[in-house]
Design an enzyme around this catalytic site. Structure first.
Site, PDB file in Angstrom:
ATOM      1  N   LEU A 154       0.824  -1.218   0.000  1.00  0.00           N
ATOM      2  CA  LEU A 154       0.000   0.000   0.000  1.00  0.00           C
ATOM      3  C   LEU A 154       0.854   1.264   0.000  1.00  0.00           C
ATOM      4  CD1 LEU A 154      -0.056   1.522   3.005  1.00  0.00           C
ATOM      5  CD2 LEU A 154      -1.535  -0.387   3.565  1.00  0.00           C
ATOM      6  N   LYS A 208       8.999  -7.718  -1.841  1.00  0.00           N
ATOM      7  CA  LYS A 208       8.737  -6.396  -1.272  1.00  0.00           C
ATOM      8  C   LYS A 208       9.952  -5.464  -1.394  1.00  0.00           C
ATOM      9  CE  LYS A 208       7.111  -2.954   0.714  1.00  0.00           C
ATOM     10  NZ  LYS A 208       6.022  -2.538   1.518  1.00  0.00           N
ATOM     11  N   CYS A 264       9.609   4.359   4.130  1.00  0.00           N
ATOM     12  CA  CYS A 264       9.784   3.068   3.446  1.00  0.00           C
ATOM     13  C   CYS A 264      10.956   3.052   2.473  1.00  0.00           C
ATOM     14  CB  CYS A 264       8.500   2.694   2.724  1.00  0.00           C
ATOM     15  SG  CYS A 264       7.097   2.599   3.837  1.00  0.00           S
TER      16      CYS A 264
HETATM   17  C1  UGA Z   1       6.104   3.143  -1.009  1.00  0.00           C
HETATM   18  C2  UGA Z   1       5.697   2.209  -2.145  1.00  0.00           C
HETATM   19  O1  UGA Z   1       5.280   2.998  -3.270  1.00  0.00           O
HETATM   20  C3  UGA Z   1       4.558   1.284  -1.714  1.00  0.00           C
HETATM   21  O2  UGA Z   1       4.234   0.366  -2.755  1.00  0.00           O
HETATM   22  C4  UGA Z   1       5.021   0.522  -0.476  1.00  0.00           C
HETATM   23  O3  UGA Z   1       3.986  -0.343   0.002  1.00  0.00           O
HETATM   24  C5  UGA Z   1       5.396   1.506   0.612  1.00  0.00           C
HETATM   25  O4  UGA Z   1       6.456   2.369   0.153  1.00  0.00           O
HETATM   26  C6  UGA Z   1       5.890   0.717   1.804  1.00  0.00           C
HETATM   27  O5  UGA Z   1       6.913   0.056   1.694  1.00  0.00           O
HETATM   28  O6  UGA Z   1       5.174   0.660   2.810  1.00  0.00           O
HETATM   29  P1  UGA Z   1       5.035   5.368   0.039  1.00  0.00           P
HETATM   30  O7  UGA Z   1       6.180   5.371   0.993  1.00  0.00           O
HETATM   31  O8  UGA Z   1       3.655   5.617   0.542  1.00  0.00           O
HETATM   32  O9  UGA Z   1       4.960   3.960  -0.722  1.00  0.00           O
HETATM   33  O10 UGA Z   1       5.348   6.485  -1.038  1.00  0.00           O
HETATM   34  P2  UGA Z   1       5.532   6.566  -2.619  1.00  0.00           P
HETATM   35  O11 UGA Z   1       4.257   6.919  -3.269  1.00  0.00           O
HETATM   36  O12 UGA Z   1       6.247   5.375  -3.133  1.00  0.00           O
HETATM   37  O13 UGA Z   1       6.502   7.827  -2.713  1.00  0.00           O
HETATM   38  C7  UGA Z   1       7.797   7.770  -2.099  1.00  0.00           C
HETATM   39  C8  UGA Z   1       8.543   9.039  -2.336  1.00  0.00           C
HETATM   40  O14 UGA Z   1       8.960   9.147  -3.689  1.00  0.00           O
HETATM   41  C9  UGA Z   1       7.782  10.331  -2.028  1.00  0.00           C
HETATM   42  O15 UGA Z   1       8.633  11.188  -1.301  1.00  0.00           O
HETATM   43  C10 UGA Z   1       7.468  10.879  -3.397  1.00  0.00           C
HETATM   44  O16 UGA Z   1       7.337  12.277  -3.399  1.00  0.00           O
HETATM   45  C11 UGA Z   1       8.691  10.439  -4.183  1.00  0.00           C
HETATM   46  N1  UGA Z   1       8.473  10.352  -5.655  1.00  0.00           N
HETATM   47  C12 UGA Z   1       7.543   9.506  -6.156  1.00  0.00           C
HETATM   48  C13 UGA Z   1       9.271  11.100  -6.494  1.00  0.00           C
HETATM   49  O17 UGA Z   1      10.153  11.875  -6.057  1.00  0.00           O
HETATM   50  N2  UGA Z   1       9.087  10.991  -7.847  1.00  0.00           N
HETATM   51  C14 UGA Z   1       8.154  10.162  -8.373  1.00  0.00           C
HETATM   52  O18 UGA Z   1       8.052  10.098  -9.626  1.00  0.00           O
HETATM   53  C15 UGA Z   1       7.359   9.406  -7.513  1.00  0.00           C
END
Ligand code: UGA
Length: 470
Positions: A154, A208, A264
């Site tokens: 998630l 994961k 994460c």
């Molecule tokens: C991430 C994974 O996407 C989930 O699938 C996973 O379950 C989760 O970690 C976990 O291990 O519990 P999350 O930490 O909620 O989810 O956040 P993301 O949506 O993955 O974003 C992570 C970071 O990357 C954010 O700081 C976001 O701003 C950054 N990001 C994302 C970018 O800088 N560029 C992008 O193109 C996408």
């Protein structure tokens, strides 16, 4: 089915409420009595869109209760889900498994009958096997507890949606019986056609960390391209759009900017490298050190861009940072790149005000040196530099003309490459961003890239982009 969900953080609270929502009789467990009181009263201890509603209806149905007692949990559950945190160890890249171990140590001696313990937390490969032995040693004679791993994918901000409608379910079990039990737990998802991948525990645990490593690598790849773009005056947003049209690559997670943060991705890639070292295959994932380094560099590059934009010195400059959380639709500030940058600007002498719709309380706790506000116009009043660092949708809806009147100098750094630069420039703003050329007199080079209304992207790319931003 009678389930327990142990650990009620971002993962466990959502899992508990969603499992009750699909019909199970769920007992949520946490060591923190304040959290348990809040959840019992229907208050979510953190901001997660949609969770309040699910919590309210499942509490009202009587299918969801909470406790601090592992003894009570042991008596209740035929399946026990472990959802506690696995943070980075202080002073080491490895994961800290003390919470997972504490759950097992507290639960196993009270197990009254055979049951299934299912890990959902992100753990180093080999954990299921280690815990199987640990539980067997601690459980009363005659009680058999099988252990399986069922990683969670998630995303914060979409946690309810992702839990109720996952894109896949991965289960690592050593027995047919354990696998069948989890198929019964997830029966509504299976009936809806969600792919179910049944495998061994090592593979499940690796899926994961591999998934998060891939996502982190994709983000750092485009940020590395942004560095190259800066060296030649090329445009990373156009580059990403062009790459994204190749369906083998895809546009999502190719948004260049200040990089990834949160509880994460950063700690998971570090824990993976540490575990790979232990297994003697450190070189296989040594590239993740570069992924981490590129990501950290975006923070220092953003501070350097702010310094340059301000004429070389940030001392006394009034700066407004838009966004404190590591991503929008969350109040989570763990390892937030936005806050790290805000704090660095403060330490260089800038007078920093941070705005965030949901994250100011957590931001203020983590960074008492910063001044945080939920009122956007107050945060921007008289400011000399605005940095857009978390892409909340309300920032995209800002009226740049109105904001230009509130600030002292209309100077914007778009750290997420998510604002409509053309509109901001038309309203008199000077706009800067990593990996994006500063406008020149040449009309083409001057064409500001508006990622949400881009003329070069197909409609499907725009959908991808919006989803990725969300
Ligand atoms: C991430 C994974 O996407 C989930 O699938 C996973 O379950 C989760 O970690 C976990 O291990 O519990 P999350 O930490 O909620 O989810 O956040 P993301 O949506 O993955 O974003 C992570 C970071 O990357 C954010 O700081 C976001 O701003 C950054 N990001 C994302 C970018 O800088 N560029 C992008 O193109 C996408």
């Amino acid at each position: 089915m009678r389930l327990t969900v142990i650990g009620t953080g971002y993962l466990g609270a959502v899992h508990a409420a969603c499992m009750a929502d699909i019909g199970h009789d769920v007992l949520g467990v946490d060591v923190d009595p304040e959290k348990i009181t809040a959840l019992t009263e229907g208050r979510t201890p953190f901001y997660e869109p949609g969770l309040d509603d699910v919590l309210a209806r499942t509490l009202a149905s009587g299918r969801l209760r909470f406790t601090t007692s592992l003894r009570e949990a042991a008596a209740h559950g035929e399946v026990h889900f472990i959802c506690v945190g696995t943070p980075q160890q202080p002073g080491s890249p490895a994961a800290d498994l003390r919470h997972v171990d504490a759950v097992v140590d507290g639960l196993a001696p009270h197990l009254p009958a055979s049951c299934l313990v299912v890990g959902k937390s992100t753990v180093p490969v080999g954990t299921t096997s280690r815990l199987t032995t640990r539980i067997a040693d601690l459980a009363p004679a005659g009680v058999r507890a099988a252990v399986a791993w069922n990683p969670e994918f998630l995303r914060e901000g979409f946690a309810v949606e992702d839990t109720l409608h996952p894109d896949r379910l991965v289960v690592g079990a050593t027995s047919r019986e354990a696998d069948d039990t989890l198929r019964r737990v997830y029966a509504p998802m299976l009936a809806a056609g969600v792919p179910y991948i049944s495998t061994d525990p090592n593979t499940a645990e690796l899926v994961k960390v591999a998934a998060n490593s891939f996502l982190a690598t994709k983000i750092s790849f485009i940020n590395a391209m942004a560095e190259v773009c800066d060296a030649v005056g090329a445009d990373v947003a156009t580059l990403a759009d062009a790459l994204g049209h190749d369906s083998r690559i895809g546009r999502r997670f190719l948004n260049a900017g200040i990089g990834f943060g949160g509880g994460c991705l950063p700690k998971d890639i570090r824990a993976f490298t540490a575990r790979a070292e232990e297994l003697g295959v450190g070189t296989a994932v040594a590239f993740l050190d570069q992924v981490d380094a590129i990501n950290q560099r975006q923070r220092t590059r953003t501070v350097a861009l702010a310094r340059r934009t301000a004429g070389g010195d940030l001392t006394g400059l009034r700066v407004t940072v838009l966004g404190a959380t590591f991503k929008p639709n969350s109040d989570d500030v763990r390892d937030s790149p936005a806050l790290a940058i805000a704090s660095a600007l403060h330490h260089e002498g800038a007078d920093v005000r941070v705005h965030d719709p949901e994250g100011t309380a957590n931001a203020q706790l983590a960074h008492p040196e910063l001044s945080c506000s939920t009122d956007l116009l107050t945060a921007c009043q008289g400011t000399e530099l605005v940095l857009h660092l978390t892409e909340w949708s309300q920032y995209r809806e800002l009226d740049p003309f109105k904001l230009a009147r509130a600030v002292r100098t209309p100077l914007l750094i778009d750290g997420r490459n998510a604002l409509a630069h053309a509109e901001w420039r038309a309203a008199g703003w000077t706009v800067r961003a990593l990996g994006r050329p500063a406008p020149t007199n040449h009309t083409d080079a001057d064409r500001p890239h508006d990622p949400l209304r881009t003329t070069v992207a197909s409609p499907s790319t725009e959908v991808d982009r919006t989803t990725a931003l969300a």
